[in-house]
Structure formats: C-alpha cells, structure tokens
Write an enzyme that holds these catalytic residues in place. Structure first.
Site, PDB file in Angstrom:
ATOM      1  N   LYS A   1       0.099  -2.884   4.932  1.00  8.80           N
ATOM      2  CA  LYS A   1       0.211  -2.632   3.503  1.00  8.80           C
ATOM      3  C   LYS A   1       0.791  -3.828   2.741  1.00  8.80           C
ATOM      4  O   LYS A   1       1.683  -4.512   3.193  1.00  8.80           O
ATOM      5  CB  LYS A   1       1.087  -1.410   3.242  1.00  8.80           C
ATOM      6  CG  LYS A   1       0.472  -0.083   3.631  1.00  8.80           C
ATOM      7  CD  LYS A   1      -0.772   0.237   2.845  1.00  8.80           C
ATOM      8  CE  LYS A   1      -0.506   0.447   1.366  1.00  8.80           C
ATOM      9  NZ  LYS A   1       0.393   1.584   1.093  1.00  8.80           N
TER      10      LYS A   1
ATOM     11  N   GLU B   1       4.008  -1.436 -10.479  1.00  8.50           N
ATOM     12  CA  GLU B   1       4.368  -0.019 -10.457  1.00  8.50           C
ATOM     13  C   GLU B   1       5.730   0.210 -11.110  1.00  8.50           C
ATOM     14  O   GLU B   1       5.926   1.185 -11.843  1.00  8.50           O
ATOM     15  CB  GLU B   1       4.370   0.482  -9.014  1.00  8.50           C
ATOM     16  CG  GLU B   1       2.982   0.474  -8.386  1.00  8.50           C
ATOM     17  CD  GLU B   1       3.016   0.795  -6.898  1.00  8.50           C
ATOM     18  OE1 GLU B   1       4.111   1.087  -6.372  1.00  8.50           O
ATOM     19  OE2 GLU B   1       1.957   0.753  -6.260  1.00  8.50           O
TER      20      GLU B   1
ATOM     21  N   SER C   1       5.108  -1.791   3.739  1.00  7.27           N
ATOM     22  CA  SER C   1       5.406  -0.410   4.106  1.00  7.27           C
ATOM     23  C   SER C   1       6.310  -0.385   5.327  1.00  7.27           C
ATOM     24  O   SER C   1       6.193  -1.228   6.222  1.00  7.27           O
ATOM     25  CB  SER C   1       4.106   0.339   4.403  1.00  7.27           C
ATOM     26  OG  SER C   1       4.363   1.551   5.081  1.00  7.27           O
TER      27      SER C   1
ATOM     28  N   HIS D   1     -13.543   4.585 -20.371  1.00  5.71           N
ATOM     29  CA  HIS D   1     -13.389   5.774 -19.527  1.00  5.71           C
ATOM     30  C   HIS D   1     -13.282   5.397 -18.047  1.00  5.71           C
ATOM     31  O   HIS D   1     -13.605   6.195 -17.169  1.00  5.71           O
ATOM     32  CB  HIS D   1     -14.554   6.756 -19.721  1.00  5.71           C
ATOM     33  CG  HIS D   1     -14.833   7.087 -21.144  1.00  5.71           C
ATOM     34  ND1 HIS D   1     -14.109   8.016 -21.858  1.00  5.71           N
ATOM     35  CD2 HIS D   1     -15.753   6.577 -22.020  1.00  5.71           C
ATOM     36  CE1 HIS D   1     -14.569   8.086 -23.095  1.00  5.71           C
ATOM     37  NE2 HIS D   1     -15.557   7.218 -23.227  1.00  5.71           N
TER      38      HIS D   1
END
Length: 476
Positions: free
Chosen positions: A288, A295, A282, A161
């Site tokens: 970043k 992804e 970024s 979980h």
C-alpha cells in the site's frame, strides 16, 4: 504553571472570592495566552495616549514603556509565564507589570477595559496571521501553476458527474483549483479592510470620560480608523465569524483538491503518483501507498466548518454589549489558524512533488465517447440545427456501444450508415477529422477555454495575480 496568589482585575465590591467551580469555568489563560504580544503592543499605544492626555508624566511613560518592553522580552523567552491563578492573558500581564513597576503599573488600566482590550487583541492577532495564511496559499497556488505549466499540452478526461465528458488540458484542470484559491485570498484581503477598525478606547461599552485619543491609538496599531460606536466595538465579532467563513471555504477548496488527488492516485485512475514523502503505507498490507495528505486535507475541512458553526451559534442570541459567552470566540479562531497553517504547507508539498502519468491521461482522454460534442458542433458548423445534431450523435453513440466500437474507430461508410449527416461532404471532408483529442483542445480557444494557448495565457495572468498576493502578504 506554578501556584500563585490569585490576582483579579475585578472584585472590589465582592466580600469573598469565586468558588473553585467558577474559577475553573472562567479561566481562559490556557488558550488566550497567545494574545500576549498583541496585548502588550496595545498597552504601549495606550500608555502613550495616557501620556498625551496628561495622565502619565514623561518619566512615568518612560518607566512604563521600559517595563512593557522587558515584560515582552520575558514572555518571548519563557521567563515570564501565566500561572494557574491568572484568569486570563490580561490578568497575567498586569501581574507582570505590577511586579516591575509597583503601583505605577496600575495606572495603565485607566480608560480601558478587558472588553475593548480583547476585541483589539483578537483583531491584531488575526490581521497578523491572515497574512501568513495568504503566504501559504500563495505557495499552494504557485505549486499548482507550475504543474499546470508542465501539463498545459497534456490531454485529460474532463468530467461531469464523475463521468467522462470532454477532453481538457490537464493544466486547465489544475488551474481551476488556482482560481478558487485566488478568490480565497481576495476574500481575506477584503476581510482585512473591514477588520482594520480599532475598538481600543471604547472601554467597557460607553467609551471613557478621560481625554483619550482613539484615532491616535488606531493609527499606531496599524488600524485604518477607530470604531465609530463603542457598544458595537466591544460586542462585534463579525470579524471573527467572517474570518472563520473564509477559513471554512479554504478548507472546502483544499478538500475538493484532496478528493481529486485521492481519485487520480487510485489504481483505477493512475493519473498521478504522490511522492513517498507525502504518502504512508499500511501496517498489514506491504504494497500500500496511501495519499494521506490529501485525505487529511479533506478531513480538516470538517473541523474548519465546525469552527464557523460553533461561533455563529454562540453569537446568535447575544444582547448588546459584552457577554461572557464571547470567551468562546477565541478557541475556534485559534484552531482555524493552526489548522490552515498545518495543512496548507503539506498540500503544497504534495502538489509540487506529484508525478503526472501523461501517457495514461492522454490515452484516457477520448474514452467514454468524449469527442461526441465535437462531432455535434461540426454538424452545427455544416448548418444542422443543434437539436438534430445532438440526436444524431446520440444515435451514433448507441450504435458504437452495440457494435463495441469507439468513435475514432469508425469508417466513413459506417458513419454514413448511421445518419446522412455524417457522410463525407461535397469538399471531401470527413467528420472523422474532428475525432482528434488535441484538435478538440485547440478548437476551444475562446477566452477561458481549455486550448493550450489559452491555458498559457491563464498561467501568465495568474502569476501576476499571485505575485500581487505575495506582495500584500509581505507588507509590514
């Protein structure tokens, strides 16, 4: 593609040509041209069968095979290309053959149809490319195994979980992904066994009255057998749908791995760092570093699942045998192959170059009272019923939360105050002896457990499995 006079493999009974709208709708050569090498391979086998049937002389066969070889060379170099007037790959290649042989080229059409040709071509294409996909899966498996070997002794928070549950070897967690991938390879190898059936010789749907030899063609093309039912042979796309299911499940597995990489690389986790070569930045935030490969792997899984749904929807209402709807089978298959061959090398590179923050993992492993189960199991070994042990440890966790303490910080006196089960026993042994992460790992030494020794056993077994998969992928 340059304009050419249209050439069709049909039309003898038609007085006029198709409308522009129908032509545009019908054309498939812009995507099925990639099947050209396989169509030519099948054409060579078919030419030899026609010769054995007495339908081509030896001289005609020699000229036919020479022209097919020359056409193959021209296709590979780009000297011969389809035109806007070619309806499909079969039309384009017949045009190329007629350019080389004249009327002799037309003899190759005897005893076969585009229906059995395309079913054969697509099987040949997929059986070839599946081995390449397996090679890329082997690379990913190998990268994960290498990282697991490096981190077999590193404790990490095991989660259910997405909450801390029990400490595990980080290597054990990495190997969980390998086991999923080995099942993917098993499925593809099993798929290949069912796909190794040749439709060639089935004609449009009923076979041929010519004395052909489907078994000889099947053997020459590397199939295990000819199709036993000509109608099923030209209508069946189970092999394409099943491949797409395998591809979709691979996509799901690399998506789950990608999701974990995204979490592990976050500031909140900081378990790993993705190498610069597999990250982007970024356009506005200079600090970043984004795990884009992970992804994109997640995102591509939706594309793979969509390809499967697309073909299943196309197939669900088709009567026997061939229907033009089946033209829609190729683009989802081609896209799935392209997607896997694009994504898998990037994910393998990301995994092989990622840096593991071992200190952070070790420090996080006992967080969230992750050793509570070990404490309960110690009480069971002392003769306490597990139900009672579970309740006592639950009360202890509540006490720790109220008093802002972790399990490892408790004294023997504090433990005994919560429950007499936690008192030092007659031998002087304290329950605190099990509140040790590496001891907890080592104790889980049953087959399949997270003990480092069992992890190393897994690694040895998986290396042998993966070596076998690589050998299969490299078979000609």
């Amino acid at each position: 593609m340059a304009d050419n006079k249209p050439m069709r493999l049909w039309g003898g009974r038609f007085e006029g040509g198709p409308s522009d709208a129908l032509t545009r709708l019908s054309v498939s050569v812009q995507f099925d041209w990639r099947l050209a090498p396989y169509d030519l391979l099948a054409s060579r086998a078919h030419a030899r069968v026609l010769h054995r049937a007495g339908l081509l002389t030896q001289e005609e066969l020699d000229r036919m095979l020479g022209a097919l070889d020359d056409l193959d060379r021209a296709c590979r170099t780009g000297e011969f290309r389809p035109t806007v007037a070619d309806e499909d790959v079969h039309t384009a290649l017949e045009r190329g053959l007629l350019e080389r042989l004249g009327s002799l080229g037309g003899k190759l059409r005897a005893g076969r149809s585009r229906n059995d040709q395309i079913a054969t071509d697509l099987r040949l294409y997929l059986r070839d490319h599946v081995r390449t996909i397996v090679s890329r899966l082997v690379e990913l498996e190998t990268a994960l195994i290498s990282q697991a070997e490096e981190n077999a002794d590193v404790a990490a928070p095991g989660m259910t979980h997405l909450q801390h549950a029990q400490p595990v070897s980080f290597g054990h967690q990495l190997l969980a992904h390998v086991h999923a991938l080995t099942r993917d390879v098993d499925r593809l190898r099993d798929w290949d066994r069912r796909a190794a059936v040749s439709p060639l010789g089935s004609g449009a749907l009923a076979g041929s009255s010519l004395p052909l030899d489907p078994a000889a063609v099947a053997a020459e093309l590397g199939f295990d057998a000819p199709a036993p039912n000509s109608m099923d042979a030209v209508a069946d796309r189970d092999f394409a749908a099943e491949f797409l299911f395998c591809a979709a499940l691979i996509g799901v597995h690399i998506s789950r791995l990608g999701e974990e990489i995204v979490l592990w690389a976050s500031q909140e986790f900081r378990w790993i760092e993705v190498d610069d070569a597999y990250s982007t930045g970024s356009s506005i935030m200079p600090q970043k570093k984004n795990p884009d490969v992970a992804e994109l792997a997640r995102g591509k899984s939706g594309r793979l699942i969509g390809s499967l749904m697309s073909l299943l929807t196309t197939l669900k209402g088709l009567p026997l045998t061939y229907n033009r709807d089946l033209q829609e089978d190729k683009e989802p298959v081609f896209d799935a192959v392209d997607t896997l061959l694009l994504v898998l090398p990037a994910v393998s590179g990301m995994i092989s170059t990622m840096r593991v923050n071992k200190a952070k993992l070790e420090a996080s492993a006992p967080d969230g009272f992750a050793l509570a189960t070990d404490l309960a199991e110690l009480l069971v070994r002392r003769g306490v019923p597990f139900r009672d042990a579970h309740e006592a440890v639950g009360h202890l966790v509540v006490w720790c939360q109220v008093n802002d303490k972790d399990l490892g910080e408790l004294t023997d006196d504090e433990l005994a105050k919560v429950s007499p089960y936690f008192a030092v026993d007659a031998t002087g042994a304290s329950v605190r002896d099990v509140l040790n992460v590496h001891g907890a790992l080592a104790a889980r030494s049953a087959f399949g457990g997270t003990a480092p020794d069992r992890v190393r056993d897994q690694i040895a077994a998986l290396r042998e499995i993966v070596d076998g998969q690589a050998a299969w992928a490299n078979e000609s």
